[in-house]
Write a protein that holds these residues in place. Structure first.
Motif, PDB file in Angstrom:
ATOM      1  N   LYS A   1       1.559  14.444   2.384  1.00 13.40           N
ATOM      2  CA  LYS A   1       0.224  13.802   2.274  1.00 13.40           C
ATOM      3  C   LYS A   1       0.391  12.671   3.085  1.00 13.40           C
ATOM      4  O   LYS A   1       1.162  12.035   3.293  1.00 13.40           O
ATOM      5  CB  LYS A   1       0.375  13.407   0.690  1.00 13.40           C
ATOM      6  CG  LYS A   1      -1.065  12.712   0.217  1.00 13.40           C
ATOM      7  CD  LYS A   1      -1.046  12.287  -1.212  1.00 13.40           C
ATOM      8  CE  LYS A   1      -1.838  11.258  -1.298  1.00 13.40           C
ATOM      9  NZ  LYS A   1      -1.070   9.868  -1.727  1.00 13.40           N
TER      10      LYS A   1
ATOM     11  N   THR B   1      11.006  20.190   0.955  1.00 15.59           N
ATOM     12  CA  THR B   1      10.765  18.595   0.817  1.00 15.59           C
ATOM     13  C   THR B   1      12.281  18.018   0.641  1.00 15.59           C
ATOM     14  O   THR B   1      12.599  16.880   1.157  1.00 15.59           O
ATOM     15  CB  THR B   1       9.929  18.085  -0.097  1.00 15.59           C
ATOM     16  OG1 THR B   1       8.644  19.209  -0.037  1.00 15.59           O
ATOM     17  CG2 THR B   1       9.660  16.863  -0.392  1.00 15.59           C
TER      18      THR B   1
ATOM     19  N   ASP C   1       0.937  -1.076   0.011  1.00 16.42           N
ATOM     20  CA  ASP C   1      -0.069  -0.074   0.070  1.00 16.42           C
ATOM     21  C   ASP C   1       0.820   1.275  -0.031  1.00 16.42           C
ATOM     22  O   ASP C   1       0.596   2.193  -0.628  1.00 16.42           O
ATOM     23  CB  ASP C   1      -0.741   0.048   1.191  1.00 16.42           C
ATOM     24  CG  ASP C   1      -2.112  -0.801   1.089  1.00 16.42           C
ATOM     25  OD1 ASP C   1      -1.891  -1.814   0.184  1.00 16.42           O
ATOM     26  OD2 ASP C   1      -2.971  -1.180   1.929  1.00 16.42           O
TER      27      ASP C   1
ATOM     28  N   GLU D   1      -0.607   9.230  11.621  1.00 18.51           N
ATOM     29  CA  GLU D   1       0.547   9.130  11.087  1.00 18.51           C
ATOM     30  C   GLU D   1       1.613   9.968  12.393  1.00 18.51           C
ATOM     31  O   GLU D   1       2.439   9.388  12.546  1.00 18.51           O
ATOM     32  CB  GLU D   1       0.947  10.113   9.971  1.00 18.51           C
ATOM     33  CG  GLU D   1       1.984   9.569   9.067  1.00 18.51           C
ATOM     34  CD  GLU D   1       2.024  10.251   7.900  1.00 18.51           C
ATOM     35  OE1 GLU D   1       1.081  10.946   7.571  1.00 18.51           O
ATOM     36  OE2 GLU D   1       3.141  10.006   6.897  1.00 18.51           O
TER      37      GLU D   1
ATOM     38  N   ARG E   1       6.508   4.696   2.944  1.00 17.01           N
ATOM     39  CA  ARG E   1       6.049   4.712   4.109  1.00 17.01           C
ATOM     40  C   ARG E   1       6.588   3.653   5.136  1.00 17.01           C
ATOM     41  O   ARG E   1       7.321   3.841   6.345  1.00 17.01           O
ATOM     42  CB  ARG E   1       4.519   4.823   4.387  1.00 17.01           C
ATOM     43  CG  ARG E   1       4.092   4.700   5.897  1.00 17.01           C
ATOM     44  CD  ARG E   1       4.074   5.863   6.482  1.00 17.01           C
ATOM     45  NE  ARG E   1       5.252   6.230   7.106  1.00 17.01           N
ATOM     46  CZ  ARG E   1       5.371   7.465   7.803  1.00 17.01           C
ATOM     47  NH1 ARG E   1       4.374   8.330   8.047  1.00 17.01           N
ATOM     48  NH2 ARG E   1       6.475   7.686   8.534  1.00 17.01           N
TER      49      ARG E   1
ATOM     50  N   THR F   1       0.391   9.407   4.936  1.00 21.86           N
ATOM     51  CA  THR F   1       0.468   8.086   4.514  1.00 21.86           C
ATOM     52  C   THR F   1       0.564   7.191   5.460  1.00 21.86           C
ATOM     53  O   THR F   1       1.352   6.918   6.182  1.00 21.86           O
ATOM     54  CB  THR F   1       1.656   7.958   3.891  1.00 21.86           C
ATOM     55  OG1 THR F   1       2.731   8.688   4.022  1.00 21.86           O
ATOM     56  CG2 THR F   1       1.465   8.289   2.014  1.00 21.86           C
ATOM     57  N   VAL F   2      -0.709   6.640   5.632  1.00 20.47           N
ATOM     58  CA  VAL F   2      -0.831   5.647   6.485  1.00 20.47           C
ATOM     59  C   VAL F   2      -1.366   4.377   5.729  1.00 20.47           C
ATOM     60  O   VAL F   2      -1.574   4.309   4.699  1.00 20.47           O
ATOM     61  CB  VAL F   2      -1.902   5.727   7.694  1.00 20.47           C
ATOM     62  CG1 VAL F   2      -1.626   6.901   8.396  1.00 20.47           C
ATOM     63  CG2 VAL F   2      -3.454   5.908   6.667  1.00 20.47           C
ATOM     64  N   ILE F   3      -1.101   3.170   6.251  1.00 20.77           N
ATOM     65  CA  ILE F   3      -1.548   1.789   5.603  1.00 20.77           C
ATOM     66  C   ILE F   3      -2.943   1.477   5.565  1.00 20.77           C
ATOM     67  O   ILE F   3      -3.439   1.077   6.584  1.00 20.77           O
ATOM     68  CB  ILE F   3      -0.647   0.656   6.207  1.00 20.77           C
ATOM     69  CG1 ILE F   3       0.505   0.969   6.707  1.00 20.77           C
ATOM     70  CG2 ILE F   3      -0.831  -0.596   5.159  1.00 20.77           C
ATOM     71  CD1 ILE F   3       1.469   1.704   5.608  1.00 20.77           C
TER      72      ILE F   3
ATOM     73  N   ARG G   1       9.837  10.555  10.237  1.00 20.27           N
ATOM     74  CA  ARG G   1       9.326  11.455   9.322  1.00 20.27           C
ATOM     75  C   ARG G   1       7.775  11.280   9.046  1.00 20.27           C
ATOM     76  O   ARG G   1       7.281  10.165   8.766  1.00 20.27           O
ATOM     77  CB  ARG G   1      10.141  11.008   7.773  1.00 20.27           C
ATOM     78  CG  ARG G   1       9.542  12.073   6.841  1.00 20.27           C
ATOM     79  CD  ARG G   1      10.365  12.021   5.468  1.00 20.27           C
ATOM     80  NE  ARG G   1       9.942  12.953   4.500  1.00 20.27           N
ATOM     81  CZ  ARG G   1      10.480  13.090   3.619  1.00 20.27           C
ATOM     82  NH1 ARG G   1      11.534  12.261   3.064  1.00 20.27           N
ATOM     83  NH2 ARG G   1       9.989  13.986   2.321  1.00 20.27           N
ATOM     84  N   LYS G   2       7.006  12.325   8.879  1.00 17.95           N
ATOM     85  CA  LYS G   2       5.735  12.501   8.565  1.00 17.95           C
ATOM     86  C   LYS G   2       5.607  13.115   7.031  1.00 17.95           C
ATOM     87  O   LYS G   2       6.344  14.211   6.985  1.00 17.95           O
ATOM     88  CB  LYS G   2       4.784  13.135   9.428  1.00 17.95           C
ATOM     89  CG  LYS G   2       3.221  13.068   9.358  1.00 17.95           C
ATOM     90  CD  LYS G   2       2.629  13.873   9.958  1.00 17.95           C
ATOM     91  CE  LYS G   2       2.129  15.141   9.080  1.00 17.95           C
ATOM     92  NZ  LYS G   2       1.478  14.772   7.721  1.00 17.95           N
ATOM     93  N   PHE G   3       4.967  12.507   6.097  1.00 20.10           N
ATOM     94  CA  PHE G   3       4.789  12.923   4.766  1.00 20.10           C
ATOM     95  C   PHE G   3       3.789  14.002   4.738  1.00 20.10           C
ATOM     96  O   PHE G   3       2.942  14.182   5.734  1.00 20.10           O
ATOM     97  CB  PHE G   3       4.299  12.020   3.629  1.00 20.10           C
ATOM     98  CG  PHE G   3       5.574  11.061   3.923  1.00 20.10           C
ATOM     99  CD1 PHE G   3       6.478  11.208   2.619  1.00 20.10           C
ATOM    100  CD2 PHE G   3       5.567   9.800   4.474  1.00 20.10           C
ATOM    101  CE1 PHE G   3       7.424  10.171   2.419  1.00 20.10           C
ATOM    102  CE2 PHE G   3       6.714   8.890   4.321  1.00 20.10           C
ATOM    103  CZ  PHE G   3       7.422   9.142   3.460  1.00 20.10           C
TER     104      PHE G   3
END
Lengths: 535, 395, 253
Positions: free
Chosen positions: C96, C52, B244, C164, B248, C98-100, C92-94
């Motif tokens: 956008k 970024t 997914d 996140e 990440r 992004t979690v699964i 790091r947190k993006f």
């Protein structure tokens, strides 16, 4: 031997007076040909000598036919004819008038009787007649014949021809032929001169002759000279072999380019994995076949008609596929891969059902067959030359379309920023369909070219799909120059590895190389760099 | 939340237990109906059917292997036909050596095709294949090592998505070309065939065929349990997160390439076992097994069944192959149209395969029945749009 | 909470003279700055300033053409890849979230929980009681206790941001890089996030990249302004906002 010589002297004497003879009686040729019938072989020897002496343009074909045991008489009216195979029948042409006499069965004609000695005399006469021809090609062909079996009997006519020859390259050839004859001379000086005369004449036959002479040559001096000349010729041969391989590689690369350039649009520009791309090529090839079926009397023009036809057929199919399937799968490349693979199976089976699973034969027009003989070591076939030119034309046409046309502008706008393009009033769906149609249409055009090189069958496309993907990925996705360099590079590499490892192993090696390459540089030779690329 | 018990991974897998029960039942029943029931009885299963079913079971194991990497890790491998074929060739080599001097040329050491090609001695890579244990080890190791080397190079360079699919296909294609070569020493065009016996049992005897069938069933069950254990572990959840959101997962600290490599090698070995069980049942292995279309057909079995579920792959493999057997027999012209149509239809309309359709239908019925009661039937895999999430796009 | 016993470094993050160019375009141009242990730092800058790319360099996604990046004084980050760096203690947190999406909230946090990341360790992994307690603690912290077994894909944008951040916290990093945490959040959520980040800082160093000036104000911390790949100004928000050059860059000339 003496008999031969006398014959030739006789013939030469005749030749001098031949001009007036022909003028005096227009039908002397016809009358002489009439005497070739029957079974009196001794008489025929005299007749052919007289025919050869006529300096009539019609003489050479008759002698050649006789030499090849292919001169006929029609049974119905005893007219002398040439016969050429056509559709299991014979097409007859009148020897005297050159008139087309239509098709006939092999039972309608009777072969003119010859024997070995007559044929070998005819061969000599043919060679001599050719040497006196007005056309340079005919003279060169005669030299090539002579080099195959150099015989002292030709010395006199050769000398005569050399004396009056003006064209330097023909003169060189005549002197080489003379050298070939004198190579067997008893005099060391003559042999030395003979070898020197051959220096720098690029011909495989000269190479063989000199090689053979080296084995029997007794004189040290001549041996040294032969070695020198051989060395030079072999260097030239290696050089020309390289040029030939390069050309072959480039033509192979052109085939790859043609097959891949459509994919460079659909995959490279749109990012659509079209596994049915090979079948678009196949459709193009079958279109060529159908076009030839529709215009059997204009085969020469068929390819010119087939190119736009194939573009339309494959392009239309592409539009249907895009509107019917692919547009629902944008952003899901793996699903697109599977769906288009399914389409490729359907198209293959469709062609199998419509045209039968067997290969269809596509005729090669006259202007594409044959080859351009540059010298004895190098000849380039016309079909490959046309394919190289055609591939380049397609590539540059496409580049022009993308860079300069309004459609190209819209296409680039849509691929770079769909939302923005859409808000500026570009019908993105329409552009998608047209772009996909364009890529598929070009694949169809590639099919026309491929129909001239390989068998046209339902599996034609399958053999090109993996190669095409490799070319596009290797060159760097979305970069037509990259595709060009990759295709040519792989084509040439394939050709040069082939002699070392065999054709199949060469292909495997190339595949392995590309797999390794993609693993090192996943984005190809000419990849764009930067943070926007991966997004 | 799954109970924190050692066997929770198995006990919570309701559909899997049902599937295992069905496989167990046919693994036991079919041999009985073949061997113990008289041939003229209505319930008799002909030996031809036993071998055919055995073939389906091998395909189901192969589909399981593909689902493990595609459904859970998002790797669309178009090279599993090659791993299957390599396992098959390893088994085929053992079976060739078992022929001994009973071949046409009666050479005790060299297989017939080598005698035919005037080879004087056995190539080094054929050594050891007369030993069953060694051959079985190779069934695992040859596909495993190829997958390891290929995967190590590929995953480390972060080749993903369709690029990966295309180069796995190129690998298969290169192997096919190589195995077609006579001088490779694997029988060229004709491959390996004319097997006589396995471990001393005659391959043409009904008992041996039934035994092979039972083994295939057992292998499928073990394969299923193994895969279920893997995907239910934390490793399985790492795989899903790689599928997914690969970046990440990396930034959380997982070495994505190691996980991919592990599951790729495991999957290749399962495919190899499937190939090894397949070859003695069909009696031949040839380079055609490497052809790219075979690899891509496996994908469609999984897609039709429903990916990312494991049991969906088994169901899909058996359904599609039964269809293939039926249609190639009854309407050979139509089969490729149907297969092609299946690709299109399943990607366009059945993102979750037949299992997904059944689940949706069940869910609707349940909703209608229990109007007030809310049934929490959503399993992680039943999520409608997880199919699109399988495609790694974030970076 | 930090169970690792490490000496307190002089600099948590030390970036000196970093240059990154893509085909001639310099995304970072001789960028230098330091982050002290426990410091909360905001980074602002117009689009294309290199924010970024800076994060990409620190987390190992992009290798700099020139310059040094050191973590905890001694660790050269340019020598490590993403997974290594994450395990060294940088989260790091993006931009956008992004979690699964196809795992539950609980599973997302379980995945991020600090621990051995080896393949075979995860194959036979079981949660201990303390680990379970830690996950529950974080779930409560980010306010998702009631939805713990739901799929992360079902969460709202703001909730995903929080999940996140929770995943980041449960990794127990020494340095957090947070890219636009307030994007897509309601005012209330934004305020909560600022409060959370202030609480986190102190124990850990936090670098926040943000556009939202209200949020920066709420963070109440030193601000670094990036422009064309280098540091344009540093100071408090007020100082920076009154800086001539910054005004010029933001308002145009």
């Amino acid at each position: 031997m003496i008999r031969y010589f006398l014959n030739i002297v006789f013939m030469l004497a005749f030749a001098l007076s031949g001009v007036q003879f022909a003028q005096a009686d227009d039908d002397a040729f016809g009358q002489l040909v009439e005497q070739l019938g029957g079974s009196n072989l001794r008489n025929k020897v005299q007749v052919i000598e007289q025919i050869a002496a006529l300096e009539d343009e019609r003489a050479l074909p008759v002698l050649e036919a006789l030499m090849n045991n292919a001169l006929y008489q029609r049974k119905s009216d005893n007219q002398f004819v040439f016969a050429a195979d056509e559709d299991k029948q014979l097409r007859l042409t009148s020897v005297v008038s050159g008139e087309d006499l239509g098709l006939a069965s092999s039972r309608d004609v009777r072969k003119v009787i010859t024997n070995n000695s007559l044929r070998s005399q005819t061969r000599t006469l043919v060679a001599v007649t050719r040497l006196h021809s007005k056309k340079n090609e005919v003279k060169l062909a005669a030299v090539s014949e002579l080099l195959k079996s150099p015989d002292a009997s030709f010395l006199a006519p050769l000398d005569a021809a050399i004396a009056e020859e003006k064209n330097p390259s023909v003169l060189k050839a005549l002197q080489v032929a003379r050298g070939a004859i004198l190579l067997g001379n008893e005099s060391e000086v003559e042999r030395l001169k003979a070898v020197k005369a051959m220096d720098g004449y690029n011909s495989k036959q000269v190479l063989t002759l000199l090689q053979a002479q080296l084995d029997v040559e007794s004189s040290e001096l001549v041996r040294k000279e032969i070695n020198d000349v051989l060395g030079g010729l072999k260097r030239a041969e290696t050089g020309y072999k390289f040029v030939e391989d390069l050309f072959f590689g480039l033509s192979l690369g052109s085939v790859l380019l043609l097959a891949a350039v459509g994919l460079a649009i659909t995959f490279g520009v749109m990012g659509v994995i079209n596994m049915a791309h090979g079948e678009m090529i196949m459709l193009g090839a079958y279109t060529t076949y159908v076009v030839q079926l529709l215009m059997p009397n204009h085969i020469e023009a068929s390819l010119i008609v087939a190119v736009p036809a194939a573009f339309l057929v494959a392009g239309l199919m592409g539009v249907i596929i895009e509107r019917g399937v692919i547009r629902f799968l944008y952003g899901r490349p793996l699903e697109t891969l599977l769906a288009t693979f399914g389409i490729s199976l359907i198209l293959q089976q469709l062609v199998r059902s419509v045209f039968s699973p067997l290969n269809r034969s596509v005729i090669t027009p006259q202007w594409m067959s044959g080859s351009w003989e540059i010298n004895g070591f190098l000849s380039l076939t016309y079909n490959r030359m046309y394919i190289v030119l055609f591939a380049l034309a397609v590539l540059f046409g496409l580049m022009l379309l993308l860079k300069k046309s309004y459609f190209g502008l819209q296409m680039r706008a849509v691929t770079q920023n769909r939302a923005m393009a859409s808000s500026m009033g570009i019908r993105t769906g329409w552009v998608d369909a047209m772009t996909f149609g364009l890529g598929s249409g070009i694949a169809g055009i590639a099919g026309v070219a491929l129909s001239q090189l390989t068998n046209v069958g339902p599996n034609l496309g399958q053999s090109y799909i993996i190669d095409s993907f490799m070319v596009v990925v290797f060159g760097g996705v979305g970069n037509l120059w990259g595709t060009f360099v990759a295709a040519m590079g792989l084509g040439v590499a394939n050709k040069f590895i082939e002699p070392l490892s065999g054709a199949v192993l060469a292909k495997i090696l190339i595949l392995v190389f590309i797999i390794m390459f993609i693993q090192r540089r996943p984005r190809g030779l000419f990849a764009l760099k930067g943070r926007f690329v991966e997004g | 939340m799954p109970a924190n018990s050692r066997l929770a991974w198995l006990l919570n897998d309701v559909a899997g237990k049902r599937l295992l029960a069905v496989v167990l039942a046919i693994t036991v029943l079919v041999p009985i109906l073949n061997l113990a029931v008289p041939a003229d009885s209505f319930f008799h299963v002909p030996t031809y059917w036993v071998s055919l079913l055995g073939k389906y079971l091998c395909f189901a194991l192969l589909a399981l292997a593909v689902d493990l990497i595609w459904g859970y890790c998002g790797i669309l491998s178009l090279g599993h036909g090659a791993f299957f074929a390599l396992g098959g060739y390893a088994m085929g080599m053992y079976l060739m050596r078992q022929i001994g001097d009973r071949g046409v040329y009666g050479n005790p050491l060299l297989p017939d095709f080598m005698v035919f090609l005037n080879w004087q001695e056995l190539p080094w890579y054929w050594y050891g294949f007369d030993n069953f244990a060694f051959a079985m080890l190779m069934v695992l190791l040859v596909p495993g090592i190829l997958a390891f080397v290929f995967g190590w190079l590929t995953f480390r360079s972060r080749v993903t998505g369709v690029y990966l699919s295309i180069i796995t296909q190129a690998m298969t294609y290169a192997l096919m070309l190589a195995f077609f070569q006579n001088d490779m020493g694997f029988g060229g065009n004709n491959g390996l065939t004319d097997f006589k016996d396995i471990l001393g049992f005659n391959l043409h005897a009904d008992n041996t065929k039934v035994a092979l069938y039972v083994l295939s069933g057992v292998a499928l069950m073990i394969g299923y349990l193994l895969c279920r254990f893997v995907v239910s572990s934390k490793l399985g959840r790492v795989l899903v997160s790689i599928r997914d959101a690969e970046s990440r997962t990396r930034f959380v600290g997982y070495r994505v390439e190691h996980y991919k490599l592990f599951v790729f090698v495991l999957s290749a070995m399962l495919a190899g076992v499937a190939g090894a069980l397949y070859v003695p049942q069909v009696g031949i292995i040839n380079p055609g097994e490497f052809s790219p279309i075979n690899s891509i057909e496996i994908i469609i079995w999984v897609a039709v069944g429903g990916r990312g579920l494991l049991y969906g792959a088994v169901i899909g493999a058996i359904l599609v192959n039964y269809g293939k057997t039926y249609f190639t027999g009854a309407f050979p012209e139509v089969w490729l149209f149907m297969l092609g149509g299946l690709f299109v239809v399943s990607t366009l309309f059945l993102p979750q395969g037949v299992v997904g359709v059944v689940q949706q239908w069940k869910q609707k019925r349940a909703e209608r029945k229990a109007f007030k009661q809310v049934t929490p039937s959503a399993s992680p895999q039943a999520k409608p749009d997880s199919s699109t999430a399988a495609v790694e796009t974030a970076s | 909470m930090n169970v690792r016993t490490k000496h307190i470094p002089q600099h948590m993050l030390y970036v000196n003279g970093v240059t990154v160019s893509f085909d001639g375009f310099k995304a970072l141009n001789n960028l230098s700055f330091v982050v002290a242990p426990g410091e909360l730092r905001a980074i602002i800058g117009p689009n294309g300033a290199g924010k970024t790319t800076m994060m990409d360099v620190i987390t190992g996604k992009v290798k700099p053409n020139q310059g040094d990046v050191f973590f905890r004084d001694t660790i050269d980050l340019t020598q490590h890849d993403e997974a290594d760096i994450a395990n060294l203690g940088i989260g790091r947190k993006f931009q956008k979230p992004t979690v699964i999406e196809s795992l539950s909230i609980f599973e997302n946090l379980e995945l991020a929980l600090v621990g051995n990341r080896g393949v075979f360790k995860s194959l036979f992994h079981t949660l201990s009681a303390t680990q379970l307690a830690r996950i529950n603690e974080i779930i409560a912290l980010v306010g998702l206790s009631e939805r713990r077994n739901e799929l992360a894909g079902a969460l709202s944008h703001g909730q995903k941001q929080w999940l996140e951040i929770g995943m980041l916290l449960i990794q127990d990093p020494d340095l957090l890089l947070v890219d636009e945490p307030a994007a897509g959040m309601t005012d209330h959520e934004t305020a909560m996030t600022a409060k959370l980040l202030r609480e986190i800082a102190g124990e850990r160093s936090v670098v926040v990249v943000e556009h939202d000036m209200e949020f920066i104000k709420a963070l109440d911390c030193p601000v670094t302004v990036l422009h064309e790949g280098r540091v344009l100004a540093e100071g408090t928000l007020d100082q920076v906002q009154n800086n001539e050059q910054v005004i010029e860059v933001y308002l145009g000339r």
